[in-house]
Enzyme design. Structure first.
Site: not given
Ligand SMILES: NC(=O)c1ccc[n+]([C@@H]2O[C@H](COP(=O)([O-])OP(=O)(O)OC[C@H]3O[C@@H](n4cnc5c(N)ncnc54)[C@H](O)[C@@H]3O)[C@@H](O)[C@H]2O)c1
Length: 527
Positions: A257, A259-262, A276, A311
């Site tokens: 998903g 990058s903020r949540v990652a 990813e 993506c």
């Protein structure tokens, strides 16, 4: 008609993609501890094509997370199987794969899934059929003995008879998968199967908008022989999954998903993640101009197929001046303008509405020397796409390369929709420092057949999935090559044996030392 009737007769499906609508809505469920369950509240999902409420999805609350926690905690660190224990499960998963692949060769079953994908994440027939074709081949690849071959280890002889060292691919035990909306089956299914093959027990959370696809898939997997205790399906928004991660329910979480949540999950899980995340994927057109129509078509597909919601979508093209003079920009404009909603070559944008898209387009277009090459406005044709989703024309904004340096963060932020930056260059020294500055290293394409040019670009960049050659593309995540970022120790891959082993197993070394002690052995002095 006949296909639909037969879909409804499958032993496992509970919905019909052809009639799914506000008049014939679907209510989907969670699956945990071997049972299909419901929650107190549900989320209303609207049809992206007309805004009508057509699916209700469990909105699992933190208070309802107990059974998921218990199911994960019941699994030991040594997993559901490993090379010493319950080894018949490796073979069993080979048999499950064989059955799934055979079923997906039944036209009704195959169509059921690609139509279901298309109903919740509208994409053209080619794109949704392509997604299911990747899934089907993946199951063919891991049929028969391939799951146990996947988990193979190695042996090295020791220093004396009776001693040898063996390296094993070892499961983590209970694991989690969090999946995005854009590939409703390919991403969660390939990750989940990889996790299961290696002996893990999976708790999986799909994106709510497309959750119906995975829910039906899990019913289908049970029918094909997957043991009921192997997967928990948790529906809802992030907080409940986050609660489970904070409770240390999982030994590892694989996230796909933004990058903020990652980054957030990396912190709360204390680094026990494989990610990813976002892509700002670039393409360089080298100095050798040939096969213009082919390269322009690939470029159009890379930027705008499925409305740029991959993506791996092309976010920026660095076109050598030779391509610009040969008319490359006119070619991609002509192709983009053929796209339309009727055949889903232009589609609803599920995570960016028109206001947000327009703000970004306007901000980039204001950069000195920038100009909108085409698009820059909402879809012209009449439609009923709800305003929570985007309905925007394929758009390209030209930004002079020297201005990209000055406006780097703005120009290189990902707009997950039908939007790309284009620019031109004459010397690689203008391009390579920009590639070095980028934060995400997912896909890239170096379009040239000049080996020296290819070597220079490839040797100075890091993207995990890089296509090189005149036919290079940025999109394409088939089952036959690695797909994933490079340059990030948390980076995950998907689909291939290497990706599965890297993401879903850890290394365990067992050194056996069973030889007899020499009769003249005496206790030596300490060392
Ligand atoms: N690198 C890849 O392979 C890949 C593939 C597909 C999409 N993407 C990226 O995904 C993004 C688009 O997808 P999106 O908008 O759905 O991403 P997103 O990060 O908003 O959501 C992804 C998933 O995370 C869940 N989630 C959100 N907050 C959470 C939390 N606090 N705890 C647990 N789960 C949480 C969501 O419900 C969803 O299931 C783009 O940036 C795209 O580049 C990357």
């Amino acid at each position: 008609m006949s296909v639909l009737k037969r879909c409804l007769k499958t032993a496992w499906s509970t919905v019909d993609p052809e009639t799914l609508s506000a008049a014939n809505p679907a209510l989907i469920q969670n699956f945990v501890q071997g049972k299909w369950t419901s929650t107190e509240k549900t989320l209303k999902i609207v049809d992206p094509m007309n805004g009508e409420h057509f699916i209700s999805v469990p909105d699992t609350s933190v208070q309802e997370a107990g059974p998921f926690l218990d199911a994960a905690k019941a699994v030991t660190k040594s997993g559901l199987h490993n090379p010493f224990r319950d080894v018949t499960r490796y073979k069993h998963y080979g048999a499950v794969c064989q059955k799934v692949a055979a079923q997906l060769h039944e036209p009704e079953t195959f169509k059921f899934f690609w139509r279901l994908i298309q109903r919740v994440a509208p994409k053209s027939n080619d794109q949704s059929i392509g997604e299911m074709a990747v899934v089907r081949t993946f199951f063919e690849n891991f049929s028969g003995d391939q799951v146990r071959f996947l988990a193979r280890g190695f042996m090295v002889t020791g220093d004396r008879d009776g001693q040898q060292t063996q390296g094993y691919r070892w499961p983590y035990g209970p694991v989690a998968i969090i999946a995005p909306f854009n590939f409703p089956l390919e991403i969660p299914v390939l990750q989940m199967m990889g996790a299961l093959f290696m002996g893990n027990m999976v708790t999986i959370k799909p994106d709510t908008r497309v959750a119906i696809c995975l829910e039906q898939w899990i019913r289908f997997l049970h029918y094909c022989g997957m043991p009921l205790g192997d997967v928990s399906l948790l529906n809802g928004h992030g907080p409940t999954m986050e609660h489970l991660i904070r409770k240390d329910a999982f030994r590892m979480t694989q996230f796909t998903g933004g990058s903020r949540v990652a980054n957030h999950l990396a912190e709360i899980s204390k680094g026990k993640v494989k990610v990813e995340d976002a892509g700002f994927d670039w393409k360089i057109l080298g100095p050798d101009v040939h096969d213009m129509d082919y390269v322009a078509n690939t470029s159009d597909q890379d930027a705008y197929a499925f409305g740029g919601q991959k993506c791996s979508a092309q976010s920026i093209v660095f076109a050598h001046d030779n391509w610009v003079h040969a008319g490359f920009f006119d070619k991609i404009k002509a192709l983009a303008e053929k796209r339309n909603l009727a055949d889903l070559t232009a589609v609803p944008i599920l995570t960016w509405n028109n206001t947000k898209i327009q703000q970004h387009v306007d901000a980039v277009a204001k950069i000195p020397g920038a100009k909108i090459l085409f698009g820059g406005e909402t879809l012209k044709e009449p439609h009923r796409i709800p305003s929570i989703y985007g309905s925007y024309r394929p758009t390209a904004v030209y930004v002079p390369i020297e201005e990209i340096y000055k406006n780097f963060n703005l120009v290189t932020s990902e707009l997950f929709g039908p939007f790309q930056i284009v620019t031109s260059w004459s010397s690689l020294s203008q391009v390579l420092p920009l590639l070095e500055k980028m934060e995400h290293h997912l896909t890239a394409a170096v379009v040239s057949n000049d080996p020296n040019f290819l070597r220079e670009v490839l040797g100075n960049t890091v993207n995990g999935t890089t296509y090189a050659g005149i036919r290079a593309r940025t999109t394409g995540a088939p089952q036959n090559h690695w797909f994933g970022p490079a340059g990030d120790p948390r980076g995950a891959g998907i689909g291939t044996p290497e990706a599965i082993k890297l993401v879903w197993s850890c290394h365990r070394e067992i050194i056996t030392d069973t030889g007899s002690i020499p009769q003249d052995w005496k206790t030596p002095s300490s060392s």
